[in-house]
Each structure stands twice: as C-alpha cells, then as structure tokens.
Design a protein around this motif. Structure first.
Motif, PDB file in Angstrom:
ATOM      1  N   VAL A 174     -34.799 -12.534  -9.005  1.00  0.00           N
ATOM      2  CA  VAL A 174     -35.099 -11.207  -9.540  1.00  0.00           C
ATOM      3  C   VAL A 174     -35.452 -11.351 -11.010  1.00  0.00           C
ATOM      4  CG1 VAL A 174     -34.282  -8.853  -9.922  1.00  0.00           C
ATOM      5  CG2 VAL A 174     -33.490 -10.135  -7.919  1.00  0.00           C
ATOM      6  N   SER A 175     -36.534 -10.705 -11.410  1.00  0.00           N
ATOM      7  CA  SER A 175     -36.933 -10.673 -12.819  1.00  0.00           C
ATOM      8  C   SER A 175     -37.004  -9.229 -13.286  1.00  0.00           C
ATOM      9  CB  SER A 175     -38.288 -11.364 -13.013  1.00  0.00           C
ATOM     10  OG  SER A 175     -39.302 -10.704 -12.256  1.00  0.00           O
ATOM     11  N   ALA A 176     -36.841  -9.035 -14.598  1.00  0.00           N
ATOM     12  CA  ALA A 176     -36.908  -7.691 -15.174  1.00  0.00           C
ATOM     13  C   ALA A 176     -37.646  -7.759 -16.496  1.00  0.00           C
ATOM     14  CB  ALA A 176     -35.506  -7.127 -15.373  1.00  0.00           C
ATOM     15  N   ASP A 177     -38.164  -6.599 -16.925  1.00  0.00           N
ATOM     16  CA  ASP A 177     -38.953  -6.617 -18.150  1.00  0.00           C
ATOM     17  C   ASP A 177     -38.629  -5.464 -19.088  1.00  0.00           C
ATOM     18  OD1 ASP A 177     -40.430  -4.340 -17.318  1.00  0.00           O
ATOM     19  OD2 ASP A 177     -41.999  -5.559 -16.399  1.00  0.00           O
ATOM     20  N   LYS A 178     -39.325  -5.468 -20.212  1.00  0.00           N
ATOM     21  CA  LYS A 178     -39.097  -4.493 -21.280  1.00  0.00           C
ATOM     22  C   LYS A 178     -39.525  -3.090 -20.865  1.00  0.00           C
ATOM     23  CE  LYS A 178     -37.833  -4.203 -25.697  1.00  0.00           C
ATOM     24  NZ  LYS A 178     -36.493  -4.608 -26.168  1.00  0.00           N
ATOM     25  N   ASN A 179     -40.360  -2.969 -19.845  1.00  0.00           N
ATOM     26  CA  ASN A 179     -40.745  -1.654 -19.326  1.00  0.00           C
ATOM     27  C   ASN A 179     -39.722  -1.090 -18.352  1.00  0.00           C
ATOM     28  OD1 ASN A 179     -43.093  -1.504 -20.786  1.00  0.00           O
ATOM     29  ND2 ASN A 179     -44.431  -2.169 -19.113  1.00  0.00           N
ATOM     30  N   GLY A 180     -38.698  -1.868 -17.995  1.00  0.00           N
ATOM     31  CA  GLY A 180     -37.699  -1.403 -17.052  1.00  0.00           C
ATOM     32  C   GLY A 180     -37.997  -1.707 -15.603  1.00  0.00           C
ATOM     33  N   MET A 181     -39.010  -2.529 -15.348  1.00  0.00           N
ATOM     34  CA  MET A 181     -39.384  -2.882 -13.979  1.00  0.00           C
ATOM     35  C   MET A 181     -38.559  -4.077 -13.515  1.00  0.00           C
ATOM     36  SD  MET A 181     -41.405  -1.986 -11.490  1.00  0.00           S
ATOM     37  CE  MET A 181     -42.783  -1.094 -12.251  1.00  0.00           C
ATOM     38  N   ILE A 182     -38.073  -4.012 -12.256  1.00  0.00           N
ATOM     39  CA  ILE A 182     -37.434  -5.170 -11.649  1.00  0.00           C
ATOM     40  C   ILE A 182     -38.285  -5.624 -10.469  1.00  0.00           C
ATOM     41  CG2 ILE A 182     -35.065  -4.701 -12.372  1.00  0.00           C
ATOM     42  CD1 ILE A 182     -34.547  -3.348  -9.711  1.00  0.00           C
ATOM     43  N   ARG A 183     -38.375  -6.952 -10.287  1.00  0.00           N
ATOM     44  CA  ARG A 183     -39.180  -7.530  -9.221  1.00  0.00           C
ATOM     45  C   ARG A 183     -38.361  -8.566  -8.464  1.00  0.00           C
ATOM     46  NH1 ARG A 183     -43.238  -6.104 -12.903  1.00  0.00           N
ATOM     47  NH2 ARG A 183     -45.085  -5.261 -11.845  1.00  0.00           N
ATOM     48  N   LEU A 184     -38.447  -8.513  -7.148  1.00  0.00           N
ATOM     49  CA  LEU A 184     -37.766  -9.454  -6.269  1.00  0.00           C
ATOM     50  C   LEU A 184     -38.794 -10.433  -5.724  1.00  0.00           C
ATOM     51  CD1 LEU A 184     -35.118 -10.221  -4.738  1.00  0.00           C
ATOM     52  CD2 LEU A 184     -35.873  -8.660  -2.924  1.00  0.00           C
ATOM     53  N   TRP A 185     -38.529 -11.755  -5.916  1.00  0.00           N
ATOM     54  CA  TRP A 185     -39.496 -12.795  -5.588  1.00  0.00           C
ATOM     55  C   TRP A 185     -38.910 -13.800  -4.608  1.00  0.00           C
ATOM     56  CZ3 TRP A 185     -44.173 -12.507  -8.315  1.00  0.00           C
ATOM     57  CH2 TRP A 185     -44.164 -11.792  -9.515  1.00  0.00           C
ATOM     58  N   ASP A 186     -39.774 -14.300  -3.748  1.00  0.00           N
ATOM     59  CA  ASP A 186     -39.541 -15.597  -3.149  1.00  0.00           C
ATOM     60  C   ASP A 186     -39.968 -16.607  -4.218  1.00  0.00           C
ATOM     61  OD1 ASP A 186     -40.007 -18.105  -1.897  1.00  0.00           O
ATOM     62  OD2 ASP A 186     -40.201 -17.127   0.046  1.00  0.00           O
ATOM     63  N   PRO A 187     -39.068 -17.520  -4.641  1.00  0.00           N
ATOM     64  CA  PRO A 187     -39.435 -18.409  -5.748  1.00  0.00           C
ATOM     65  C   PRO A 187     -40.633 -19.301  -5.467  1.00  0.00           C
ATOM     66  CG  PRO A 187     -37.375 -19.097  -4.724  1.00  0.00           C
ATOM     67  CD  PRO A 187     -37.707 -17.751  -4.169  1.00  0.00           C
ATOM     68  N   ARG A 188     -41.072 -19.361  -4.189  1.00  0.00           N
ATOM     69  CA  ARG A 188     -42.281 -20.130  -3.883  1.00  0.00           C
ATOM     70  C   ARG A 188     -43.545 -19.388  -4.292  1.00  0.00           C
ATOM     71  NH1 ARG A 188     -40.611 -21.210   2.266  1.00  0.00           N
ATOM     72  NH2 ARG A 188     -40.044 -19.015   1.950  1.00  0.00           N
ATOM     73  N   GLY A 189     -43.390 -18.094  -4.714  1.00  0.00           N
ATOM     74  CA  GLY A 189     -44.540 -17.416  -5.283  1.00  0.00           C
ATOM     75  C   GLY A 189     -44.831 -16.020  -4.778  1.00  0.00           C
ATOM     76  N   GLU A 190     -44.167 -15.567  -3.714  1.00  0.00           N
ATOM     77  CA  GLU A 190     -44.487 -14.261  -3.129  1.00  0.00           C
ATOM     78  C   GLU A 190     -43.637 -13.158  -3.756  1.00  0.00           C
ATOM     79  OE1 GLU A 190     -44.480 -11.914   1.186  1.00  0.00           O
ATOM     80  OE2 GLU A 190     -43.796 -13.998   1.047  1.00  0.00           O
ATOM     81  N   LEU A 191     -44.305 -12.087  -4.193  1.00  0.00           N
ATOM     82  CA  LEU A 191     -43.600 -10.890  -4.645  1.00  0.00           C
ATOM     83  C   LEU A 191     -43.175 -10.099  -3.421  1.00  0.00           C
ATOM     84  CD1 LEU A 191     -42.662  -8.911  -6.864  1.00  0.00           C
ATOM     85  CD2 LEU A 191     -44.963  -7.889  -6.767  1.00  0.00           C
ATOM     86  N   LEU A 192     -41.869  -9.882  -3.277  1.00  0.00           N
ATOM     87  CA  LEU A 192     -41.351  -9.197  -2.094  1.00  0.00           C
ATOM     88  C   LEU A 192     -41.232  -7.692  -2.305  1.00  0.00           C
ATOM     89  CD1 LEU A 192     -38.543 -11.762  -1.187  1.00  0.00           C
ATOM     90  CD2 LEU A 192     -40.883 -11.633  -0.285  1.00  0.00           C
ATOM     91  N   ARG A 193     -40.695  -7.288  -3.474  1.00  0.00           N
ATOM     92  CA  ARG A 193     -40.518  -5.861  -3.766  1.00  0.00           C
ATOM     93  C   ARG A 193     -40.494  -5.669  -5.269  1.00  0.00           C
ATOM     94  NH1 ARG A 193     -37.126  -7.775  -0.203  1.00  0.00           N
ATOM     95  NH2 ARG A 193     -37.311  -7.134   1.983  1.00  0.00           N
ATOM     96  N   GLU A 194     -40.725  -4.422  -5.687  1.00  0.00           N
ATOM     97  CA  GLU A 194     -40.597  -4.090  -7.099  1.00  0.00           C
ATOM     98  C   GLU A 194     -40.194  -2.635  -7.235  1.00  0.00           C
ATOM     99  OE1 GLU A 194     -44.285  -4.637  -9.114  1.00  0.00           O
ATOM    100  OE2 GLU A 194     -45.418  -3.335  -7.785  1.00  0.00           O
ATOM    101  N   ARG A 195     -39.562  -2.325  -8.373  1.00  0.00           N
ATOM    102  CA  ARG A 195     -39.070  -0.970  -8.574  1.00  0.00           C
ATOM    103  C   ARG A 195     -38.835  -0.706 -10.060  1.00  0.00           C
ATOM    104  NH1 ARG A 195     -36.692   2.652  -4.937  1.00  0.00           N
ATOM    105  NH2 ARG A 195     -35.720   4.404  -6.021  1.00  0.00           N
ATOM    106  N   GLN A 196     -39.107   0.525 -10.474  1.00  0.00           N
ATOM    107  CA  GLN A 196     -38.745   0.946 -11.816  1.00  0.00           C
ATOM    108  C   GLN A 196     -37.242   1.194 -11.855  1.00  0.00           C
ATOM    109  OE1 GLN A 196     -41.094   1.255 -14.325  1.00  0.00           O
ATOM    110  NE2 GLN A 196     -39.413   1.559 -15.783  1.00  0.00           N
ATOM    111  N   ALA A 197     -36.546   0.576 -12.829  1.00  0.00           N
ATOM    112  CA  ALA A 197     -35.091   0.640 -12.832  1.00  0.00           C
ATOM    113  C   ALA A 197     -34.533   1.380 -14.039  1.00  0.00           C
ATOM    114  CB  ALA A 197     -34.515  -0.777 -12.789  1.00  0.00           C
ATOM    115  N   HIS A 198     -35.023   1.085 -15.235  1.00  0.00           N
ATOM    116  CA  HIS A 198     -34.524   1.653 -16.489  1.00  0.00           C
ATOM    117  C   HIS A 198     -35.718   1.868 -17.420  1.00  0.00           C
ATOM    118  CE1 HIS A 198     -30.230   0.407 -15.718  1.00  0.00           C
ATOM    119  NE2 HIS A 198     -30.831  -0.571 -15.063  1.00  0.00           N
ATOM    120  N   ASP A 199     -35.408   2.399 -18.621  1.00  0.00           N
ATOM    121  CA  ASP A 199     -36.431   2.404 -19.680  1.00  0.00           C
ATOM    122  C   ASP A 199     -36.792   0.976 -20.059  1.00  0.00           C
ATOM    123  OD1 ASP A 199     -36.265   5.139 -19.669  1.00  0.00           O
ATOM    124  OD2 ASP A 199     -34.886   5.251 -21.359  1.00  0.00           O
ATOM    125  N   ALA A 200     -35.777   0.125 -20.173  1.00  0.00           N
ATOM    126  CA  ALA A 200     -35.941  -1.311 -20.407  1.00  0.00           C
ATOM    127  C   ALA A 200     -34.686  -1.984 -19.885  1.00  0.00           C
ATOM    128  CB  ALA A 200     -36.136  -1.613 -21.888  1.00  0.00           C
TER     129      ALA A 200
END
Length: 362
Positions: free
Chosen positions: A224-250
């Motif tokens: 799982v990765s997160a960013d300054k925009n508040g987005m979280i992303r769930l990945w297969d570490p081999r490269g596939e984005l599985l899901r994403e969601r807005q979580a917070h302001d940051a």
C-alpha cells in the motif's frame, strides 16, 4: 529560601519565600523550560533545568549564570522508527536529521550502532526479511536508498534511481519498496547483481509519495502506498494496481492492524483522523477521532492481553485505541511533537521532534 518558576518564554523567575519579593530573573534559554529542581553540588544549591532545546543546565541563582550545559548528544528530530531483528535479539532503528541511522536496545536505551549518510537527512527505515542476513533499508533526502548490514553496521548496497527525496521504504516479502517526491514507487530485488538491479516502477501518484506499508491479504504479500493528496493505492508488488481510494487531505503514515482473523489497513492523516480500511475493496471500516493536530504515526501494540492501536501526533500526545469499538483507551502526554512510533520488545518507542522516548505501557 527561594521559589523558582519557569514558563514557555525560557525565563526562570525567582521569589524570596520569606518576604515574597521577586528576585532578578535568570535568562538564557531560547526555548520552553520543561522541568526545574534544586540540585546540591559541592556545598552549593544550584538549579537544574531541562528545556525543549534538549539540554540540561545548572544555574547559580546568586549570579544568574549557567554553570554546566549537558546536551546528551542531542538527536534532534526522529521522524521514523522500525523494529530491527539482529543476531542477538531485536533492536529499534531510528532516523535523524544528522544523516545517522541508529540502532538502540529498547529495554536499556543503549545505542548499539550508528550508520552514517553524510550530508543528508535520513527519512525512513525498514528491516528486510532475510533468513541468514539482517538487513536494514534507509531512505534519504539525497535520493538514495541505502541497505545496511544491521549486525556489523556495514553498507551493503545503494539504489539511486529516484529523482527526488525518498520519503518511505518498506519490505514486501523478500522485496524492497521505496516511495519518493518524484511521484514514483519503486520495487527492488536487493539480491540482484550491480547493473541488473533496475527497480520496477509503480506509477500513478499525482503528488509526493509519503508512506508505504506491506499487508497480507488472502495469503499474498501486497503493498500500500499513500501520497500528499491523500490517495491510497493497493498494489501487487509485481506491478499491478489493484485498488485506489481517496483517504485524507494528506496521508502521513500507514500500518497494518490484525482485526479478528484478517489484516486491515490503517491510515493517519493531516486531517487529524485515523481511518481503517478493508483490504478486500478499500472500503471504510471506521474513523478514530480525537487528535488536535495532524496524526504522524500509527502502530499495533499489545496492551492488557489485547492488540490495540497506538497513534502519535503533533498535538504532543500518544493515544491508545480499541479499533473494534472505536474507543479511546488512554491519552499519554509526551510534551513534544511526536513524529513516529513503533512497538518493539514490549516497549512503545516514540520518535519526537527532540529525541526518542520509550514507554512501558501497562
């Protein structure tokens, strides 16, 4: 007999207890004085003070001058912590602004090793899962990810493909993930030979990558990765984005938490909330509210035979939560801005803007 009092302005004020007359104040601190007491030294009675600048000072009340300044090898801000297995047990690794990654014994407070990255600030740290080696990954503002032997304090490898400051590192199974201000999450195989160690880039973040965590879902290691925009992303570490969601302001921090017979994702945000998410579809499971400033760290902690969630924030508190019910179990004032937390060796270790604090929470 004198009465001494301190305040946020760093001034020591003195009164004669017999007459009530105020004596000349003592000035010399540029920061908040947190504690003060009398200290007999060689037949004299000095004042000992502890301040927000990380120093302990001894003062002569007759002259108003400082006699001794002890800085204890000030650490400065400790922005990241990690449980770190080594050959003879488990230590806690800490980052700092002086370029040092330090290994500590959480039970005694003794420093075991210091691993330097001259000329930069180290921003995050993570232990790597290995059968016969105890490795430690360290992220830096100089765009480099360094891998150290945690037993010997020797540099094993450097990864230099990021184009901006690296903010986060974590182990995902036997792989290493890093996230940076260049908006890219990279996944590395630390065993690749030099020249063949190109990282797999995970693209899609629209702002700085601020946090990473490995999670276990349906017997699979995911990232799982997160960013300054508040987005979280769930990945297969081999490269596939599985899901994403807005979580917070940051998002400031991420953690995995065992809820029943499954893991759930925990995120901490600038919006002063802690949020729980299902790994099935990143649907929300709950919100923990109460911090009065941005939440900067979260981690599971054993408390009273239960697994609770610890959070720390810029409101200078540590909070313990029961995520199943959303109940706030305890508030622990720490008197400094708290930046990170880790539960290591039965101790809750807290990274502060001025050093480290280890709490035996019972």
């Amino acid at each position: 007999m004198l009465l001494a009092a301190t305040a946020e302005d760093g001034i020591i004020r003195l009164w004669d207890m017999r007459t009530g007359v105020q004596r000349p104040s003592i000035e010399g601190y540029a920061s908040w004085i947190r504690a003060i007491c009398e200290l007999p030294v060689g037949g004299r009675h000095l004042l000992a003070t502890a301040g927000d600048d990380g120093t302990v000072r001894l003062w002569d009340t007759a002259t108003g001058r400082t006699e001794t300044v002890m800085d204890g090898g000030r650490l400065g801000a400790v922005g990241a912590l990690a449980e770190t297995p080594v050959a003879d047990g488990t230590l806690v690794a800490s980052t700092s602004g002086d370029g040092m990654t330090r290994l500590w014994d959480p039970a005694t407070g003794d420093q075991r090793l210091a691993m330097p990255a001259p000329g930069t600030t180290v921003t995050d740290v993570a232990a790597l899962a290995e059968d016969d080696l105890h490795l430690l990954a360290v992220a830096g503002e100089d765009r480099v990810v360094r891998v150290w032997d945690a037993d010997r304090g020797e540099l094993v490898k450097e990864f230099k493909q990021h184009h901006e400051r690296v903010n986060a590192v974590c182990a995902v199974g036997t792989l290493l993930a890093s996230g940076a201000d260049d908006l890219i999450v990279r996944v590395w195989d630390v065993h690749q030979a030099p020249g063949n160690d190109r990282a797999r880039p995970l693209l899609g973040h629209a702002n700085w990558v601020t946090a990473l965590v490995a999670v276990r879902h349906q017997d699979t290691d995911l990232l799982v990765s997160a960013d300054k925009n508040g987005m979280i992303r769930l990945w297969d570490p081999r490269g596939e984005l599985l899901r994403e969601r807005q979580a917070h302001d940051a998002v400031n921090a991420l953690a995995a938490y065992p809820l029943g017979n499954r893991e759930v994702l925990v995120s901490a945000g600038v919006d002063r909330t802690i949020r729980l998410w299902s790994l099935d579809d990143l649907s929300p499971l709950g919100v923990l509210s109460g911090h009065k400033a941005p939440v900067t760290g979260v981690c599971p902690i054993e408390f009273g035979g239960r697994t609770l969630l610890a959070s720390v924030g810029l409101d200078r508190t540590v909070r313990l939560w029961e995520p199943r019910t959303g109940r706030l179990v305890r508030i622990i004032p720490v008197h400094h801005r708290a930046l990170a937390c880790a539960y290591v060796g039965g101790m809750l270790v807290v990274g502060l803007d001025r050093g480290l604090l280890a709490l035996a929470v019972r």
